[in-house]
Design a protein around this motif. Structure first.
Motif, short mmCIF file in Angstrom:
data_model
loop_
_atom_site.label_atom_id
_atom_site.label_comp_id
_atom_site.label_asym_id
_atom_site.label_seq_id
_atom_site.Cartn_x
_atom_site.Cartn_y
_atom_site.Cartn_z
N ASN A 133 16.66 -41.56 -3.30
CA ASN A 133 15.73 -41.65 -2.17
C ASN A 133 15.97 -40.49 -1.22
N ILE A 134 14.87 -39.87 -0.78
CA ILE A 134 14.94 -38.72 0.15
C ILE A 134 14.05 -39.02 1.34
N TRP A 135 14.54 -38.77 2.54
CA TRP A 135 13.76 -39.01 3.74
C TRP A 135 14.04 -37.92 4.76
N SER A 136 13.19 -37.85 5.78
CA SER A 136 13.37 -36.83 6.83
C SER A 136 13.54 -37.51 8.18
N SER A 137 14.18 -36.80 9.09
CA SER A 137 14.41 -37.33 10.43
C SER A 137 14.45 -36.17 11.42
N PHE A 138 15.29 -36.26 12.45
CA PHE A 138 15.37 -35.23 13.48
C PHE A 138 16.62 -34.37 13.28
N THR A 139 16.51 -33.12 13.61
CA THR A 139 17.64 -32.20 13.48
C THR A 139 18.74 -32.55 14.48
N THR A 140 19.97 -32.34 14.07
CA THR A 140 21.12 -32.56 14.96
C THR A 140 21.93 -31.28 15.14
N VAL A 141 21.51 -30.20 14.46
CA VAL A 141 22.18 -28.91 14.56
C VAL A 141 21.12 -27.83 14.74
N GLY A 170 16.89 -32.03 17.74
CA GLY A 170 15.86 -33.02 18.07
C GLY A 170 14.50 -32.73 17.47
N LYS A 171 14.36 -31.66 16.70
CA LYS A 171 13.07 -31.37 16.07
C LYS A 171 12.84 -32.31 14.89
N LYS A 172 11.62 -32.84 14.81
CA LYS A 172 11.28 -33.75 13.70
C LYS A 172 10.94 -32.93 12.46
N ILE A 173 11.61 -33.23 11.36
CA ILE A 173 11.27 -32.62 10.07
C ILE A 173 10.25 -33.53 9.39
N GLN A 174 9.09 -33.00 9.10
CA GLN A 174 8.01 -33.80 8.53
C GLN A 174 7.64 -33.31 7.14
N ASN A 220 0.85 -36.07 5.88
CA ASN A 220 2.24 -36.41 6.14
C ASN A 220 2.74 -37.48 5.16
N LEU A 221 4.00 -37.37 4.79
CA LEU A 221 4.63 -38.43 4.01
C LEU A 221 6.04 -38.64 4.53
N ASP A 222 6.50 -39.88 4.41
CA ASP A 222 7.78 -40.26 5.01
C ASP A 222 8.98 -40.05 4.09
N GLU A 223 8.83 -40.48 2.85
CA GLU A 223 9.98 -40.48 1.93
C GLU A 223 9.54 -40.15 0.52
N PHE A 224 10.54 -39.87 -0.33
CA PHE A 224 10.33 -39.73 -1.76
C PHE A 224 11.22 -40.73 -2.49
N GLY A 225 10.67 -41.36 -3.51
CA GLY A 225 11.47 -42.16 -4.42
C GLY A 225 11.47 -41.44 -5.77
N ILE A 226 12.65 -41.21 -6.31
CA ILE A 226 12.79 -40.46 -7.57
C ILE A 226 13.72 -41.21 -8.50
N THR A 227 13.40 -41.18 -9.78
CA THR A 227 14.40 -41.58 -10.78
C THR A 227 14.70 -40.35 -11.61
N TYR A 228 15.98 -40.07 -11.78
CA TYR A 228 16.35 -38.88 -12.53
C TYR A 228 16.40 -39.17 -14.03
N ASN A 229 16.36 -38.11 -14.81
CA ASN A 229 16.39 -38.22 -16.26
C ASN A 229 17.63 -39.01 -16.70
N PRO A 230 17.45 -40.13 -17.42
CA PRO A 230 18.62 -40.94 -17.81
C PRO A 230 19.58 -40.23 -18.76
N ASP A 231 19.14 -39.10 -19.34
CA ASP A 231 20.04 -38.34 -20.21
C ASP A 231 21.10 -37.58 -19.42
N LEU A 232 20.89 -37.46 -18.10
CA LEU A 232 21.88 -36.77 -17.27
C LEU A 232 23.13 -37.63 -17.13
#
Length: 409
Positions: free
Chosen positions: A62-70, A78-82, A218-230
């Motif tokens: 799962n991948i998501w975005s939020s606000f910068t802290t650096v 405090g910048k929002k990554i979208q 705009n999108l909030d998150e990504f859901g990914i399943t990786y190749n099971p051969d990995l």
């Protein structure tokens, strides 16, 4: 083995020496009982760990975005990554070999109404692949498909508890449902092994949700399943590489742990795998130690049994019994007592696990049980140990001359 007279002698010997037989049987019963309980609790802990991963595919990221802290390359704290739709395309094109499925996700909490019943639920905009990622199982109707995505259809698949809350015992499929003030058609009802919370979600096509709620890319998150051969290490490396590239794309510092987040089930799988291996080794050592204690107990008792029956063995030899007959009789009696006692220990252990199972759930031990072949193997091990332990003193006793045996104290 099936000599009726010999079995009659064995039962007579057991009945005349109740204490000796009880002590022999107790040693085996206790060893198998303890062995059963240890392995049952170990399996219960394994079941608990497995349940924690039941709600999602074991190879999910799962991948998501939020606000910068650096602060970094012009991005202030405090910048929002979208994320945008082109990030979805970017990930699919750059990691096609490593990705099995991918779905963007937007979600919001909405009021849902069916006639005079209403409640608040989470509405998620997803792609059809999300069903696999969440391990959702369709009970009625169907899940979302790509025709729904392409046509931006106003349809939803609802969780089992949403149907139960708003429709009672009636089927919700093909009914209309007001979600966030907009009418949708229910196309399916799903269950989720993740539990009740997962069955109170409502899924709609991702494109529909984008169009109806803000009409943006705009999108909030990504859901990914990786190749099971990995392998696990390859899957972890893949997740780290993807996170690093996304941070570079959005000028986010590598030290920033919040602006873009990623959770990789491969890391959890590795930790759980290591924990289960360690737990298995610990249980094996304890279980093996229990069996060794049982073997020692049987050995001591067999030595005592043979020495106690020296006169009896002398009489048997005096009336014509051969050394082979004597050894066979002693070992047959030992095997009989060990087998019966082992079976009793197995039944007792399984019964305790079954009765205590529900109360152990609060200690994170789920459905403690043990496979019959494992316990049978342990019992056979004890029987073989009893045979070996009893054979040497029995063989030695069988060689004693009747005169010497009859004069023994």
């Amino acid at each position: 083995m099936f000599d009726i007279d010999r079995w009659r002698e064995i039962f007579q010997s057991i009945s005349k020496n109740k204490l000796r037989s009880t002590l022999s049987g107790f040693t085996v019963t206790f060893a198998i009982l303890l062995f059963t309980l240890l392995f049952g609790i170990g399996n219960g802990l394994q079941n608990t760990f497995k349940k924690q991963f039941a709600g999602d595919a074991i190879n999910s990221i799962n991948i998501w975005s939020s606000f910068t802290t650096v602060a970094y390359k012009g991005n202030q704290i405090g910048k929002k990554i979208q994320f945008k739709n082109d990030d979805f395309t970017f990930i699919k094109e750059n990691f096609s070999k490593e990705i099995q499925t991918i779905s963007p996700r937007n979600q919001r909490v909405v009021e849902v109404v069916n006639k005079n019943k209403k409640d608040t639920y989470t509405l998620r905009g997803v792609y059809p692949e999300f069903q696999f990622q969440e391990s959702a199982e369709i009970i009625e109707g169907r899940f979302l498909n790509y025709r729904d995505i392409n046509e931006k259809s106003k349809v939803v698949a609802i969780g089992r508890l949403v149907e139960e809350d708003l429709f009672g015992q009636l089927s919700a499929v093909d009914k209309q449902l007001k979600v966030g003030g907009i009418m949708y058609k229910i196309i399916g009802v799903f269950s989720d092994p993740g539990g009740d919370n997962e069955e109170r979600f409502i899924y709609t096509p991702f494109t529909t949700m984008q169009r109806l709620y803000g009409n943006t890319e705009n999108l909030d998150e990504f859901g990914i399943t990786y190749n099971p051969d990995l392998s696990i290490n390859e899957a972890i490396a893949f997740g780290n590489k993807m996170l690093r590239i996304l941070k570079e794309k959005y000028d986010v510092s590598r030290e920033d742990q919040r602006a873009i987040g990623l959770y990789n089930n491969a890391s959890g799988n590795r930790e759980v795998s290591n924990m289960m291996i360690g737990l298995g080794i610990l249980i094996f050592i304890i279980g093996f130690g229990t069996l060794i204690a049982g073997v020692v107990g049987i050995s001591n008792i067999m030595v005592y049994v043979v020495s106690e029956r020296t006169k009896e063995l002398g009489i048997r030899k005096a009336v014509g019994a051969t050394p082979k007959d004597i050894v066979t009789m002693i070992l047959q009696e030992s095997i009989f007592i060990t087998a019966i006692s082992g079976y009793f220990g197995l039944i007792l252990g399984v019964g305790i696990l079954k009765v205590a199972g529900p109360s152990l759930e609060e200690y994170f031990i789920l459905n403690p049980s043990i496979s019959t072949p494992v316990v049978i193997g342990a019992t056979v091990t004890l029987i073989i140990a009893g045979v070996i332990a009893g054979y040497l003193p029995a063989k030695r006793a069988a060689r004693i001359k009747p005169v010497v045996a009859l004069s023994a104290d």
